[in-house]
Write a protein that holds these residues in place. Structure first.
Motif, PDB file in Angstrom:
ATOM      1  N   VAL A  86      10.997  -2.137  -1.844  1.00 55.00           N
ATOM      2  CA  VAL A  86      10.086  -2.754  -2.794  1.00 55.00           C
ATOM      3  C   VAL A  86       8.628  -1.954  -2.399  1.00 55.00           C
ATOM      4  N   VAL A  87       8.367  -1.043  -3.285  1.00 54.29           N
ATOM      5  CA  VAL A  87       7.183  -0.252  -3.302  1.00 54.29           C
ATOM      6  C   VAL A  87       5.975  -1.207  -4.030  1.00 54.29           C
ATOM      7  N   SER A  88       4.900  -1.502  -3.039  1.00 49.53           N
ATOM      8  CA  SER A  88       3.719  -2.503  -3.593  1.00 49.53           C
ATOM      9  C   SER A  88       2.542  -1.718  -3.382  1.00 49.53           C
ATOM     10  N   ASP A  89       1.471  -2.031  -4.343  1.00 48.32           N
ATOM     11  CA  ASP A  89       0.430  -1.036  -4.323  1.00 48.32           C
ATOM     12  C   ASP A  89      -0.395  -2.022  -5.410  1.00 48.32           C
ATOM     13  N   LEU A  90      -1.799  -1.683  -5.129  1.00 46.08           N
ATOM     14  CA  LEU A  90      -2.820  -2.124  -6.246  1.00 46.08           C
ATOM     15  C   LEU A  90      -2.634  -1.685  -7.425  1.00 46.08           C
ATOM     16  N   ASP A  91      -2.272  -0.400  -7.321  1.00 44.96           N
ATOM     17  CA  ASP A  91      -2.047   0.594  -8.479  1.00 44.96           C
ATOM     18  C   ASP A  91      -0.450   0.725  -8.950  1.00 44.96           C
ATOM     19  N   GLU A  92      -0.359  -0.132  -9.964  1.00 45.41           N
ATOM     20  CA  GLU A  92       1.228  -0.561 -10.074  1.00 45.41           C
ATOM     21  C   GLU A  92       1.791   0.926 -10.756  1.00 45.41           C
ATOM     22  N   LYS A  93       1.232   1.889 -11.425  1.00 48.98           N
ATOM     23  CA  LYS A  93       1.380   2.822 -12.289  1.00 48.98           C
ATOM     24  C   LYS A  93       1.878   4.031 -10.878  1.00 48.98           C
ATOM     25  N   GLY A 111       0.739  -1.311   0.060  1.00 49.74           N
ATOM     26  CA  GLY A 111       0.010   0.101   0.079  1.00 49.74           C
ATOM     27  C   GLY A 111       0.815   1.247  -0.019  1.00 49.74           C
ATOM     28  N   ALA A 112       1.817   1.156  -0.920  1.00 49.25           N
ATOM     29  CA  ALA A 112       2.984   2.374  -0.922  1.00 49.25           C
ATOM     30  C   ALA A 112       2.781   3.245  -1.784  1.00 49.25           C
ATOM     31  N   ALA A 113       1.999   3.387  -2.355  1.00 42.97           N
ATOM     32  CA  ALA A 113       1.688   4.338  -3.609  1.00 42.97           C
ATOM     33  C   ALA A 113       1.333   5.741  -2.965  1.00 42.97           C
ATOM     34  N   ASP A 169      17.249   3.394  -4.076  1.00 44.32           N
ATOM     35  CA  ASP A 169      16.989   2.019  -4.816  1.00 44.32           C
ATOM     36  C   ASP A 169      15.776   1.535  -4.652  1.00 44.32           C
ATOM     37  N   ALA A 170      14.878   1.442  -5.535  1.00 45.23           N
ATOM     38  CA  ALA A 170      13.419   0.880  -5.286  1.00 45.23           C
ATOM     39  C   ALA A 170      13.099   0.052  -6.495  1.00 45.23           C
ATOM     40  N   LEU A 171      11.964  -0.721  -6.171  1.00 43.08           N
ATOM     41  CA  LEU A 171      11.417  -1.671  -7.261  1.00 43.08           C
ATOM     42  C   LEU A 171       9.878  -1.635  -7.103  1.00 43.08           C
ATOM     43  N   ALA A 172       9.316  -1.610  -7.878  1.00 39.71           N
ATOM     44  CA  ALA A 172       7.651  -1.420  -7.982  1.00 39.71           C
ATOM     45  C   ALA A 172       7.205  -2.873  -8.392  1.00 39.71           C
TER      46      ALA A 172
END
Length: 289
Positions: free
Chosen positions: A51-58, A30-32, A73-76
């Protein structure tokens, strides 16, 4: 004991120059936007690979772009945390990219408010699925990467709860029950995984200025399993960025900003909380004392 204190003190002191989480890897769901976005940016600022996770990948990718632009440094990883394949997908992506995992912040969630006597089964079930089942399944799947014998690396699990889970709240039987369950889950992880050096804590937020506490009339929604769920509080704050006048019931007189909320999550993940486990940190501005 003295040796342990020296070790912790040295860890903290040596970390300040590079950040409190230097070289560590954190999954934040829920990181967006809201608290999750603030946590992702703050963790990255403190040296973590996020690692940035969210329902909305954009939107998750926008946060990643922001982190990278600042030198981090991060990854979606997009997707529904409640999906059966989600835990393995995000863990596979994390390990493939970074080779390890230090922290999980189970932050994803939303409200689906109804008075108890009018709460349909689906409003109960989806809140339990996202707020209890999803964190449980992600943590369980992460066991091989966190339950490491002999590792001295800083490792933790932080589950986001709420004062609704501590005290209940009108119109939130489903949410209150789920957020209460998260506290019991966290305490159990603390006892089972403590021998492996893994800390587990809960943060119970009070009023934080996000979509969930903004005016429902603003029309914010989230789509879950094909169904649109309205977010916010009827007659709530007209803007998530405005504190407005004094807020009744909060000694500090206002709601928290997402950045303030995120700072409490950072504390629990950092070496500053190296001997804090099984705790529920109330971040309320003094409300409910």
């Amino acid at each position: 004991m003295a040796d342990r204190l020296a070790q912790v003190s040295g860890h903290i002191t040596n970390s300040y120059g590079r950040g409190l989480l230097a070289g560590e890897v954190a999954i934040i769901t829920g990181a967006a936007q809201g608290i999750g976005r603030s946590a992702a940016l703050l963790f990255a600022k403190e040296g973590a690979k996020v690692v940035v996770s969210d329902l909305d990948e954009k939107k998750a990718q926008l946060v990643v772009d922001e982190i990278k632009a600042a030198g981090g440094d991060a990854l979606a990883v997009g997707g529904d945390v409640g999906a059966d394949d989600f835990p393995q997908r995000i863990l596979d992506a994390t390990i493939k990219k970074y080779g390890k995992l230090n922290h999980i912040v189970n932050n994803a969630g939303f409200t689906f408010d109804r008075m108890l006597h009018t709460t349909p089964d689906d409003a109960w079930d989806i809140i339990m699925k996202v707020h209890v089942r999803a964190p449980f399944r992600l943590i369980r799947a992460a066991a091989p990467y966190l339950r490491l014998k002999g590792s001295s690396e800083n490792r933790s699990i932080i589950n986001v709860s709420s004062t609704s889970g501590l005290h209940g709240n009108v119109g939130q039987a489903n949410y209150a029950a789920a957020k209460s369950a998260v506290i019991g889950l966290t305490k159990t992880i603390c006892k089972e995984w403590g021998p492996f050096g893994v800390r587990a804590n809960t943060v119970a937020f009070g009023f934080v200025q996000t979509r969930l506490t903004a005016a429902k009339e603003e029309g914010a929604t989230i789509e879950i399993e094909g169904k649109k769920v309205a977010l916010g509080i009827p007659g709530g704050k007209s803007s998530v960025t405005s504190t407005g006048g004094p807020t009744p019931g909060i000694p500090l007189g206002r709601g928290a900003t997402p950045d303030e909320a995120a700072a409490s999550v950072l504390f629990l993940a950092s070496p500053l909380a190296s001997f804090v486990s099984g705790h529920t940190l109330e971040v309320t501005g003094g409300a409910g004392i």
